[in-house]
Design a protein around this motif. Structure first.
Motif, short mmCIF file in Angstrom:
data_model
loop_
_atom_site.label_atom_id
_atom_site.label_comp_id
_atom_site.label_asym_id
_atom_site.label_seq_id
_atom_site.Cartn_x
_atom_site.Cartn_y
_atom_site.Cartn_z
N VAL A 153 -4.20 -9.06 5.88
CA VAL A 153 -2.66 -8.35 6.13
C VAL A 153 -3.04 -6.82 5.74
CG1 VAL A 153 -0.35 -8.14 5.90
CG2 VAL A 153 -1.44 -10.33 5.58
N TYR A 187 -2.28 -2.63 6.37
CA TYR A 187 -1.46 -1.75 7.25
C TYR A 187 -1.96 -0.25 7.00
CZ TYR A 187 2.06 -5.13 8.88
OH TYR A 187 2.60 -5.98 9.67
N ASN A 230 -4.09 0.02 3.00
CA ASN A 230 -3.98 -1.11 1.73
C ASN A 230 -3.61 -2.26 2.28
OD1 ASN A 230 -1.14 -0.58 1.52
ND2 ASN A 230 -1.59 -0.43 -0.81
N VAL A 249 -3.88 -6.88 1.56
CA VAL A 249 -4.42 -8.23 1.13
C VAL A 249 -5.53 -9.05 1.84
CG1 VAL A 249 -2.25 -9.55 1.49
CG2 VAL A 249 -3.87 -9.91 -0.39
N TYR A 250 -6.46 -9.52 1.24
CA TYR A 250 -7.49 -10.14 2.05
C TYR A 250 -8.05 -11.43 1.07
CZ TYR A 250 -11.98 -11.59 3.98
OH TYR A 250 -13.08 -12.18 4.55
N GLN A 251 -7.75 -12.61 1.53
CA GLN A 251 -8.03 -13.80 0.72
C GLN A 251 -8.00 -13.37 -0.87
OE1 GLN A 251 -12.30 -14.90 1.83
NE2 GLN A 251 -11.30 -15.39 3.87
N GLY A 252 -6.80 -13.06 -1.30
CA GLY A 252 -6.64 -12.79 -2.62
C GLY A 252 -6.97 -11.29 -3.36
N SER A 284 7.45 -2.26 9.29
CA SER A 284 6.70 -3.66 9.55
C SER A 284 6.57 -4.35 8.36
CB SER A 284 5.38 -3.28 10.19
OG SER A 284 5.45 -2.25 11.22
N THR A 285 6.85 -3.79 7.18
CA THR A 285 6.55 -4.36 5.87
C THR A 285 7.62 -4.40 4.97
OG1 THR A 285 5.59 -2.44 4.67
CG2 THR A 285 4.24 -3.63 6.36
N ASN A 334 4.05 -2.05 -2.63
CA ASN A 334 2.89 -2.86 -2.89
C ASN A 334 1.76 -2.04 -3.59
OD1 ASN A 334 1.29 -1.20 -1.05
ND2 ASN A 334 0.87 -2.68 0.49
N HIS A 362 6.37 -10.86 7.09
CA HIS A 362 5.47 -10.11 6.03
C HIS A 362 5.05 -10.98 4.88
CE1 HIS A 362 2.97 -6.82 4.58
NE2 HIS A 362 3.76 -6.76 3.55
N ARG A 365 3.00 -13.89 5.77
CA ARG A 365 1.53 -13.30 6.03
C ARG A 365 0.90 -13.10 4.65
NH1 ARG A 365 3.44 -9.93 10.01
NH2 ARG A 365 3.57 -10.62 11.95
N CYS A 366 1.59 -12.51 3.65
CA CYS A 366 0.86 -12.12 2.33
C CYS A 366 0.74 -13.31 1.61
CB CYS A 366 1.60 -10.99 1.84
SG CYS A 366 1.72 -9.44 2.30
N GLN A 371 -2.47 -15.07 2.45
CA GLN A 371 -3.80 -14.55 1.90
C GLN A 371 -3.74 -14.29 0.23
OE1 GLN A 371 -6.23 -13.36 3.79
NE2 GLN A 371 -5.33 -13.97 5.56
N GLY A 421 -1.45 -13.37 -1.62
CA GLY A 421 -0.72 -12.02 -2.47
C GLY A 421 0.24 -12.79 -3.25
#
Lengths: 217, 217
Positions: A60, A62, A97, A99-102, B92-93, B97, B130, B133-134, B137, B139
């Motif tokens: 996720v 953006y 920025n 998040v990707y697999q934590g 969108s979010t 973050n 959102h 999705r996070c 991942q 988050g």
């Protein structure tokens, strides 16, 4: 959609306020090197890739909106609000920025027409400062760096960038040879256009060998 | 600073384009419940807390800029660019973050004047999507939820919010009792105003007991 037209401006002056120092003289520079053979700009190609990754549940990420200081808004009856006076502001962070697999990802997209090196003047001090702060919090920080001719894109780690930035011997650019040696070449494709997560995997494997939050650097 | 005044608009119509569906009719709602005894709005208090955390090297968290669709910009000679026509876009979010000790943080700030429950209509579908999705991942996702009277702030986990959102029995709000039971009360302070990282620590301890990226849920 119908927009009511209203005369503007009405003689009103722009009043400086506390946030003025961050108002920039010009909008963000338009990147006019097109991307690869598909005629996409680098930024569009990355946005499209981010969308692909979101839709496939891979990550996720953006691009942040351009920061704008809004001074005056009109609210025409039965129509949408219209911003009638606003100014571009200096961003505080990098552009992307997520998040990707934590892992927290944080990156910039940059390009050069130079053939043999990447000029450090492509970076602003606030971007360097932001990278430093995010690295201290164990973020995965990098630049998607495009050389236009011949077209190729590298993921270049922020840790390596900082070494060049802090080098006081007067060097003002990073040799392409170094980018290729330290960075990760991205096999530009179709879907996604810029499959940067493969390179992120390689960067994580190199910097987080135990896949644990406690072992960075 | 001198801004050259120019007559506007010049009869030019706003042309719909592909991004139009995301243009909102109104700007983001102004939050007019002031924060605590210090007269700060919730958003200002969070921004100030984020700044405190950045300065102390505790975390790197920012509010995202309001997304704006820019239609027309003037470039007066020897002066800064002036945006003369722009529209608010649907984000969108979520609003905030960043990164904290290797964790990706993602949150919204919301408030209610209700005394006994938090209405779900405070959320938009895109914020829920959102969060989902996070969370997938790994988050750390939550709402900083303020009840105005008596003033108190909770960190309410997104996982719990999704349970209420997905509840098809017709419930339209979260009882305060549940927010207090499932969430983490934040001891509102002075520096930072909203020390939410303490609550984040508690949330991480509850959801990531081995402090390892592989053990979520």
């Amino acid at each position: 959609m119908k927009i009511v037209t209203i005369s503007y401006p009405n003689g009103r002056k722009y009043h400086a306020d506390a946030q003025d120092s961050s108002v920039t003289a010009r909008p963000p520079k338009t990147e006019n090197v097109i991307f690869g053979k598909r005629g996409m700009r680098l930024e569009d190609a990355i946005n499209e890739s981010n969308e692909y990754y979101r839709e496939h549940g891979s990550a996720v990420v953006y691009k942040k909106p351009t920061p704008v200081q809004i001074v005056h808004v009109d609210y025409p009856a039965r129509s949408q609000a219209v911003i009638k006076e606003a100014y571009f502001r200096q961003p505080s962070t990098t552009d992307y920025n997520g998040v990707y697999q934590g892992y927290y990802l944080d990156f910039e997209a940059k390009q050069t027409k130079n053939k043999h090196s990447f000029p450090l003047k492509n970076y602003h001090q606030h971007q360097i400062d932001h990278f430093r702060r995010c690295l201290a919090q164990q973020g995965i920080c990098f630049t998607l760096m495009q050389f236009a001719d011949p077209n190729c894109v590298y993921l270049f780690p922020a840790t390596a960038l900082l070494r060049y930035w802090d080098d006081t011997t007067g060097r003002h650019s990073i040799p392409l040879k170094e980018v290729a040696r330290v960075g990760y070449k991205i096999a530009v494709g179709f879907a996604p256009a810029i499959p940067y997560l493969d390179a992120v995997d390689a960067l994580i494997a190199a910097t987080h060998p135990q896949n644990s939050k406690g072992t960075i650097e």
